[in-house]
Design a protein around this motif. Structure first.
Motif, PDB file in Angstrom:
ATOM      1  N   LEU A  51      -1.101   7.373  -0.486  1.00  0.00           N
ATOM      2  CA  LEU A  51      -0.719   7.779  -2.456  1.00  0.00           C
ATOM      3  C   LEU A  51      -0.501   5.583  -2.314  1.00  0.00           C
ATOM      4  O   LEU A  51      -0.692   5.408  -4.058  1.00  0.00           O
ATOM      5  CB  LEU A  51       0.794   7.226  -2.466  1.00  0.00           C
ATOM      6  CG  LEU A  51       1.570   6.837  -3.183  1.00  0.00           C
ATOM      7  CD1 LEU A  51       1.579   7.594  -4.555  1.00  0.00           C
ATOM      8  CD2 LEU A  51       3.768   7.653  -3.170  1.00  0.00           C
ATOM      9  N   ALA A  52      -0.504   4.551  -1.752  1.00  0.00           N
ATOM     10  CA  ALA A  52      -0.433   3.540  -1.910  1.00  0.00           C
ATOM     11  C   ALA A  52      -2.106   3.420  -2.298  1.00  0.00           C
ATOM     12  O   ALA A  52      -1.971   2.704  -3.713  1.00  0.00           O
ATOM     13  CB  ALA A  52      -0.622   2.592  -0.639  1.00  0.00           C
ATOM     14  N   ALA A  53      -2.703   3.794  -1.700  1.00  0.00           N
ATOM     15  CA  ALA A  53      -4.985   3.600  -2.211  1.00  0.00           C
ATOM     16  C   ALA A  53      -4.317   4.153  -3.450  1.00  0.00           C
ATOM     17  O   ALA A  53      -6.141   3.686  -4.641  1.00  0.00           O
ATOM     18  CB  ALA A  53      -5.803   4.128  -1.385  1.00  0.00           C
ATOM     19  N   LEU A  54      -4.319   5.196  -3.702  1.00  0.00           N
ATOM     20  CA  LEU A  54      -4.496   6.224  -5.423  1.00  0.00           C
ATOM     21  C   LEU A  54      -3.810   4.902  -6.140  1.00  0.00           C
ATOM     22  O   LEU A  54      -4.394   5.392  -7.305  1.00  0.00           O
ATOM     23  CB  LEU A  54      -4.223   7.193  -4.512  1.00  0.00           C
ATOM     24  CG  LEU A  54      -3.911   8.154  -5.453  1.00  0.00           C
ATOM     25  CD1 LEU A  54      -5.447   8.068  -5.934  1.00  0.00           C
ATOM     26  CD2 LEU A  54      -3.381   9.326  -5.708  1.00  0.00           C
ATOM     27  N   HIS A  97       3.564   7.891 -11.691  1.00  0.00           N
ATOM     28  CA  HIS A  97       4.149   9.779 -12.507  1.00  0.00           C
ATOM     29  C   HIS A  97       2.540  10.124 -11.654  1.00  0.00           C
ATOM     30  O   HIS A  97       1.929  11.384 -11.645  1.00  0.00           O
ATOM     31  CB  HIS A  97       4.124   9.904 -13.791  1.00  0.00           C
ATOM     32  CG  HIS A  97       5.396   9.394 -13.558  1.00  0.00           C
ATOM     33  ND1 HIS A  97       6.399   8.701 -14.728  1.00  0.00           N
ATOM     34  CD2 HIS A  97       6.690   9.333 -12.741  1.00  0.00           C
ATOM     35  CE1 HIS A  97       7.258   8.119 -14.553  1.00  0.00           C
ATOM     36  NE2 HIS A  97       7.845   8.868 -13.429  1.00  0.00           N
ATOM     37  N   VAL A  98       1.421   9.299 -12.087  1.00  0.00           N
ATOM     38  CA  VAL A  98       0.009   9.881 -12.604  1.00  0.00           C
ATOM     39  C   VAL A  98      -0.667  10.557 -10.873  1.00  0.00           C
ATOM     40  O   VAL A  98      -0.855  11.771 -10.506  1.00  0.00           O
ATOM     41  CB  VAL A  98      -1.128   9.708 -13.242  1.00  0.00           C
ATOM     42  CG1 VAL A  98      -2.161   9.814 -12.462  1.00  0.00           C
ATOM     43  CG2 VAL A  98      -0.715   9.057 -13.963  1.00  0.00           C
ATOM     44  N   ALA A  99      -0.574   9.667  -9.683  1.00  0.00           N
ATOM     45  CA  ALA A  99      -1.146   9.652  -8.305  1.00  0.00           C
ATOM     46  C   ALA A  99       0.570  10.663  -7.944  1.00  0.00           C
ATOM     47  O   ALA A  99      -0.717  11.432  -7.027  1.00  0.00           O
ATOM     48  CB  ALA A  99      -0.094   8.108  -7.654  1.00  0.00           C
ATOM     49  N   ARG A 100       1.019  10.622  -8.356  1.00  0.00           N
ATOM     50  CA  ARG A 100       1.811  11.900  -7.330  1.00  0.00           C
ATOM     51  C   ARG A 100       2.090  13.071  -8.001  1.00  0.00           C
ATOM     52  O   ARG A 100       1.766  14.332  -7.350  1.00  0.00           O
ATOM     53  CB  ARG A 100       4.085  11.711  -7.984  1.00  0.00           C
ATOM     54  CG  ARG A 100       4.218  10.483  -7.000  1.00  0.00           C
ATOM     55  CD  ARG A 100       5.525  10.222  -6.663  1.00  0.00           C
ATOM     56  NE  ARG A 100       5.936   8.931  -6.614  1.00  0.00           N
ATOM     57  CZ  ARG A 100       6.187   8.490  -5.101  1.00  0.00           C
ATOM     58  NH1 ARG A 100       6.022   9.801  -4.254  1.00  0.00           N
ATOM     59  NH2 ARG A 100       6.741   7.377  -4.403  1.00  0.00           N
TER      60      ARG A 100
END
Length: 325
Positions: free
Chosen positions: A226-229, A259-262
């Motif tokens: 998630l962090a990299a994304l 929101h987009v990443a998740r």
């Protein structure tokens, strides 16, 4: 015109069980190349292969509706087919906005492989009006970013833009298609070009930065990082998904980094057996979500300043046919 015409393959060549290849070779020169060229025109004007193929079919119906003598009198069959194809597309575009309003969720153009129309556009000769420099830097690849911007154009703007900036037709010939004067058509093309530049959708830019960012993006998504994304997403990032009412998809744009990443990681986690495979579109590197040998989704993006500003998620099965094995 939402379904693919039966008996037509993705480059518009008849493939019926009787083996009929469509128009006979003695009726038109280089039938395969001509069909591919018409399909390339239609796809750029309409945004989906199915609608483009229907328009190609209608164009050939009109050709064969003429008598032998009428066809023999056509001095330039390619020019005749181009004009008729463009008029058919103009009619379709006139009703497209109403059809888009009835569409379930977000409507996105159909993503296609970067080389689908390779060698078709034939843009090498400068247009007869002598202004090749006053054009957007288009090539034979078709970007989603450009097609999205073209959806906001008027039908006449879109036809003028495609015929002049992609297929190098002079304005006097385009004028006969849209029913305007050459000067008015020049203004239509200029207005369309202004829209493209205002939305930074000129696909003439290099794809190196885009591809590097997308490769890192795919690695982060595949690894559930998630962090990299989130570090690859612009603060104003927007994701739009097209399910066409056929499969589940977000019916409104997904906004913001978190929101987009998740949302994307949720899609990957729901399909543990799926793999992310690199694909190339007119936007540059994209990635397909494949499960059981079938492409379930295709994601492509716009990258600016080293960050992803727009993501387009195509999950409508009818718009993924060119990606199937």
């Amino acid at each position: 015109m939402s379904e693919r015409a039966p008996g037509v393959d993705p480059v518009g060549v008849h493939a019926d069980p009787g083996g009929d290849p469509g128009p006979a070779p003695d009726d038109l020169p280089d039938v395969l190349a001509e069909r591919r060229r018409l399909l390339a025109i239609g796809y750029r004007m309409l945004g989906t292969l199915a609608e483009a193929e229907d328009a190609v079919q209608e164009t050939y119906v009109r050709w064969y509706r003429m008598t032998d003598a009428e066809r023999a009198a056509v001095r330039n069959p390619q020019g005749w087919l181009t004009r008729v194809m463009s008029r058919v597309c103009l009619d379709v575009l006139g009703s497209a906005r109403a059809r888009r309003e009835r569409y379930v969720g977000e409507w996105l153009p159909e993503p296609v492989p970067a080389d689908l129309f390779s060698g078709v556009a034939g843009r090498s000769p400068a247009p007869a009006d002598g202004d090749p420099a006053d054009r957007v830097s288009l090539d034979e690849e078709v970007s989603t970013a450009l097609l999205v911007v073209m959806e906001a154009m008027t039908p006449a703007e879109r036809v003028a833009f495609v015929l002049h900036d992609v297929f190098a037709l002079p304005f006097d010939e385009i004028a006969a298609v849209v029913g305007r004067s050459p000067a008015a058509v020049r203004q239509l093309a200029t207005s369309a070009r202004r829209r493209v530049r205002a939305h930074d959708a000129d696909p003439g830019r290099g794809t190196r930065e885009h591809d590097e960012v997308l490769a890192a993006f795919v690695a982060a998504a595949a690894g559930g990082d998630l962090a990299a994304l989130t570090g690859l997403l612009d603060p104003s990032v927007t994701l739009r998904a097209d399910g066409g009412g056929v499969v589940s998809a977000a019916r409104r744009p997904v906004l913001g980094v978190d929101h987009v990443a998740r949302f994307l990681l949720g899609i990957v986690r729901k399909r543990p057996s799926a793999v992310l495979a690199a694909r190339r579109t007119g936007d540059g590197l994209a990635f397909a979500l494949e499960d059981g040998g079938q492409v379930q989704a295709l994601v492509n993006a716009r990258v600016r300043g080293g960050l992803i500003t727009d993501l387009w998620l195509q999950v409508n099965p009818g718009k993924l046919t060119t990606w199937s094995a």
